[in-house]
Design an enzyme around this catalytic site. Structure first.
Site, PDB file in Angstrom:
ATOM      1  N   CYS A  91       5.464  73.632  -1.527  1.00  0.00           N
ATOM      2  CA  CYS A  91       4.369  74.612  -2.497  1.00  0.00           C
ATOM      3  C   CYS A  91       5.102  75.035  -3.791  1.00  0.00           C
ATOM      4  CB  CYS A  91       3.815  75.706  -1.701  1.00  0.00           C
ATOM      5  SG  CYS A  91       3.352  75.202  -0.047  1.00  0.00           S
ATOM      6  N   ARG A 129       3.846  69.778  -6.685  1.00  0.00           N
ATOM      7  CA  ARG A 129       4.736  70.370  -5.587  1.00  0.00           C
ATOM      8  C   ARG A 129       3.661  70.532  -4.401  1.00  0.00           C
ATOM      9  NH1 ARG A 129      10.165  72.011  -5.923  1.00  0.00           N
ATOM     10  NH2 ARG A 129       9.734  73.126  -3.972  1.00  0.00           N
ATOM     11  N   TRP A 137       0.698  73.388  -0.556  1.00  0.00           N
ATOM     12  CA  TRP A 137       0.423  72.095   0.087  1.00  0.00           C
ATOM     13  C   TRP A 137       0.542  72.624   1.482  1.00  0.00           C
ATOM     14  CZ3 TRP A 137       3.214  69.554   4.005  1.00  0.00           C
ATOM     15  CH2 TRP A 137       2.976  68.286   4.262  1.00  0.00           C
ATOM     16  N   ASN A 174       7.176  79.399   0.468  1.00  0.00           N
ATOM     17  CA  ASN A 174       7.467  77.910   0.520  1.00  0.00           C
ATOM     18  C   ASN A 174       8.096  77.700   2.047  1.00  0.00           C
ATOM     19  OD1 ASN A 174       7.269  75.171   0.467  1.00  0.00           O
ATOM     20  ND2 ASN A 174       8.748  75.390  -1.243  1.00  0.00           N
ATOM     21  N   GLY A 175       7.616  76.907   2.545  1.00  0.00           N
ATOM     22  CA  GLY A 175       8.933  76.833   3.892  1.00  0.00           C
ATOM     23  C   GLY A 175       7.823  76.749   5.338  1.00  0.00           C
ATOM     24  N   GLU A 194       9.391  49.197  -0.689  1.00  0.00           N
ATOM     25  CA  GLU A 194       8.885  50.261  -1.578  1.00  0.00           C
ATOM     26  C   GLU A 194       7.890  49.796  -2.364  1.00  0.00           C
ATOM     27  OE1 GLU A 194       9.349  53.444  -4.441  1.00  0.00           O
ATOM     28  OE2 GLU A 194      10.069  53.196  -2.404  1.00  0.00           O
ATOM     29  N   LYS A 196       4.402  52.359  -2.413  1.00  0.00           N
ATOM     30  CA  LYS A 196       3.734  52.734  -3.493  1.00  0.00           C
ATOM     31  C   LYS A 196       2.194  52.506  -3.650  1.00  0.00           C
ATOM     32  CE  LYS A 196       6.360  54.935  -5.211  1.00  0.00           C
ATOM     33  NZ  LYS A 196       7.467  54.958  -4.331  1.00  0.00           N
ATOM     34  N   GLU A 250       0.749  54.871  -1.037  1.00  0.00           N
ATOM     35  CA  GLU A 250       0.992  56.315  -1.360  1.00  0.00           C
ATOM     36  C   GLU A 250      -0.405  56.643  -2.403  1.00  0.00           C
ATOM     37  OE1 GLU A 250       5.036  58.193  -1.878  1.00  0.00           O
ATOM     38  OE2 GLU A 250       4.919  56.476  -3.095  1.00  0.00           O
ATOM     39  N   HIS A 287       7.129  36.682  13.195  1.00  0.00           N
ATOM     40  CA  HIS A 287       7.149  37.285  14.558  1.00  0.00           C
ATOM     41  C   HIS A 287       6.048  38.381  15.037  1.00  0.00           C
ATOM     42  CE1 HIS A 287      11.023  35.246  15.583  1.00  0.00           C
ATOM     43  NE2 HIS A 287      11.348  35.342  14.484  1.00  0.00           N
ATOM     44  N   LYS A 323       5.318  66.425  -4.022  1.00  0.00           N
ATOM     45  CA  LYS A 323       6.684  66.389  -4.490  1.00  0.00           C
ATOM     46  C   LYS A 323       7.710  67.292  -3.661  1.00  0.00           C
ATOM     47  CE  LYS A 323       8.862  63.629  -7.702  1.00  0.00           C
ATOM     48  NZ  LYS A 323       8.422  62.207  -7.708  1.00  0.00           N
TER      49      LYS A 323
END
Length: 608
Positions: free
Chosen positions: A2, A27, A74, A100-101, A481, A485, A488, A504, A603
């Site tokens: 947050c 954030r 968040w 935050n936490g 990656e 992307k 996301e 496989h 983030k």
């Protein structure tokens, strides 16, 4: 995850808080709110939704006062609703708090406080802190905050205001970043330096366990024993232009297009051409320590974990030491063996990633030397590691990391070169790699010129429901990656796989509707990747090949090919990832997605 901001000074607090929250919205952006001391009490405004809505609410129902706190959320505990939005207050509304936490023992505390008569109005863990402070004894707000935190298990970065202590913000941190901005007759509080940059470049980073008391007259930092401590005042190196769109429609595209310069910044001043090595004084590793390294462990999360996988290839090739790459979230809970000669590398863009920070601490507990690869000066990982490499990529605002990934890979290349020269790589071999690295920014700039091709490709596949990304060797992490992307920011299901492993299992998914992105630059496994593409073609898959100039025409085999400049194999991931970043971006834009703020993400992941 947050965003926290606070202000005390001569100006109206609310506009400063909202401006700061706007810079912290990456954030968290589920809900937002502010609390201001209005001279008679604490007045709050909050809602579910983005900062723009909060700004409109404050026009309709302004709050006045020169001391206040704000928050952009968040969600962890409780849905993203107005009721659960921060700030939270105590029973009488005399105290407000942002957090935050995660308070791990919140349920136990809530039960105890409810039995004592406290009335809870939200589903959040944070509200327990407000009532716990209300329930604590002490003559000052800081004494009550300190007493309350003695009962807390978990992580927090908090800012608290109270009408009983007007003109004061009390700040505390454990495991979640908080800093103070030192202005001219005014002071700010924030979870990220970007929130204070419009007002000051001078910041004080708090340590775990610190409690800070901030008033218009100044600030004091107290440790867990209420002893006053000195904390250094640092200068922020970047400016507001670095966190402005600068004409781009989205921060993600801006940050993709900045990569030629960010790669140059990561390399700047660190290459010694005549000696064929790198200058990495911040590592704090002596030649004797280097000679004793017997294994390397890389700990990271998400995109940084993918960079670590590239780093494994780089370090094993150049240093000839076994390297393992661990998810930090798994590493910290597995029994770690005390093995002499272990070097641990913690990779985190923010330098605050909770799981990576705890993995670092676990590694130090068993005697490992730890170095950090981070992008944020003064971050917790940077301060707790034995040494490290700053990326110098500048602030990354887009939630989906792009330029930080390429900067991390370049930093690992520098580390591989430096360690390799310490352990037997010849001067001539080192000089050859320095020459390649010096060319890299220009190669990145040339690679970015494929954007028009990628934009046309995105038109073709924007409605795909699934995608498969394949790579081998050092380009397998690039496949991971690229798939991440796309997931996301466009919400298309995508998976990255080693190209040979496709048969496989994932080969069962391939049909004429399945785009398959194949990483095929010129290297020792190029022919093998071509064979894997033949297997895809035989099942009707639509092949997008990312290859390198000089490889020849794959037109008869693939549906689309994008060529990046040729480079040495170890450097190729810095180039091959760029078309995948652009592809994800343009597909997401075409699908109408919020590119910079994808749903459910934020983030700087500072919670487990």
């Amino acid at each position: 995850m947050c965003g926290i901001v606070g202000y005390v000074g001569p100006r109206e607090a609310a506009p400063v808080l909202v401006e700061g929250l706007g810079r912290l919205e990456y954030r968290g952006y589920d809900s937002a709110g502010v609390a201001v001391l209005n001279g008679g009490g604490v007045e709050t405004r909050k809602l579910a939704g983005r900062i723009a809505l909060l700004r409109g609410l404050l026009v309709e129902a302004p709050v006045h006062g020169s001391c206040g706190i704000g928050h952009t959320r968040w969600a962890t505990h409780g849905a993203p609703t107005e009721r659960n939005a921060h700030p939270h207050t105590d029973c009488d509304g005399t105290l407000a708090l942002v957090h935050n936490g995660i308070i791990e023992n919140a349920d136990v505390l809530r039960t105890r406080l409810e039995r004592a008569g406290h009335r809870f109005t939200t589903e959040t863990d944070t509200e327990t802190l407000a009532h716990l402070i209300e329930d604590s004894t002490g003559e000052t707000l800081e004494e009550r905050v300190t007493a309350a935190l003695g009962h807390v298990e978990g992580t927090y970065g908090i800012a608290v205001v109270s009408e009983t202590d007007p003109g004061k913000i009390v700040v505390a941190r454990r495991g979640s970043p908080v800093l103070l901005g030192v202005g001219d007759g005014e002071f700010l509080v924030a979870s990220d330096a970007s929130a204070v940059l419009a007002h000051t470049r001078s910041v004080v980073y708090l340590n775990d366990g610190d409690v800070a008391v901030v008033t218009r007259a100044g600030y004091r930092v107290l440790d867990s024993h209420a002893q006053e401590q000195d904390r250094a005042v640092d200068d922020i190196e970047w400016d507001l232009d670095a966190i402005a769109l600068g004409g781009y429609p989205h921060f993600m595209l801006k940050e993709i297009c900045e990569q030629a310069e960010t790669v140059r910044s990561t390399l700047r001043g660190r290459l010694l051409a005549d000696e064929g090595t790198a200058r990495l004084n911040g590592l704090n590793l002596t030649p004797a320590q280097c000679s004793r390294i017997r294994r390397i462990v890389i700990v990271a999360c998400g995109t940084s974990w993918h960079a670590g996988l590239v780093g494994r290839h780089v370090l094993e090739e150049l240093v000839e030491i076994p390297v393992s790459v661990e998810y930090a979230s798994e590493y910290r809970y597995r029994r770690e063996l005390r093995i002499p000669g272990t070097l641990t590398i913690a990779i985190s863009q923010s330098g605050e990633t909770a799981d990576t920070l705890e993995a670092l601490r676990a590694a130090k507990t068993v005697g490992s030397t730890v170095i950090g690869l981070v992008n944020v000066v003064g971050s917790t990982i940077a301060r707790e590691a034995d040494g490290g490499i700053y990326l110098h990529a500048g602030p990354e605002i887009g939630v989906a990391s792009t330029k930080a990934f390429t900067a991390q890979v370049v930093a690992l290349l520098l580390l591989g070169l430096w360690l390799g020269r310490q352990r037997g790589v010849s001067v001539d071999e080192g000089r050859a790699m320095v020459t390649e690295l010096l060319r890299l920014p220009d190669l990145v700039a040339r690679t970015l010129q494929v954007e028009s091709q990628i934009r046309a490709l995105a038109q073709r596949y924007a409605e795909a429901r699934n995608a498969l990304y394949l790579g081998r060797g050092v380009n397998f992490p690039v496949a991971l990656e690229g798939a991440l992307k796309l997931k996301e920011i466009s919400y298309i299901h995508a998976e990255g796989y080693p190209a040979a492993e496709m048969k496989h299992g994932p080969i069962a998914l391939i049909d004429e509707n399945m785009p398959v992105v194949c990483l095929a630059p010129k290297d020792s496994v190029y022919a093998k990747v071509v064979s894997n593409m033949q297997e895809v073609k035989a099942r009707g898959g639509r092949i997008i090949a990312i290859t390198s100039e000089g490889n020849g025409d794959l037109g008869r085999l693939v549906d689309h090919q994008i060529a990046v400049p040729a480079s040495s194999p170890l450097l190729a991931p810095v180039l091959t990832v760029i078309p995948l970043q652009l592809l994800a971006y343009h597909i997401a834009v075409l699908r109408g997605c919020d590119v910079d703020r994808p749903r459910n993400l934020a983030k700087s992941v500072t919670v487990e």
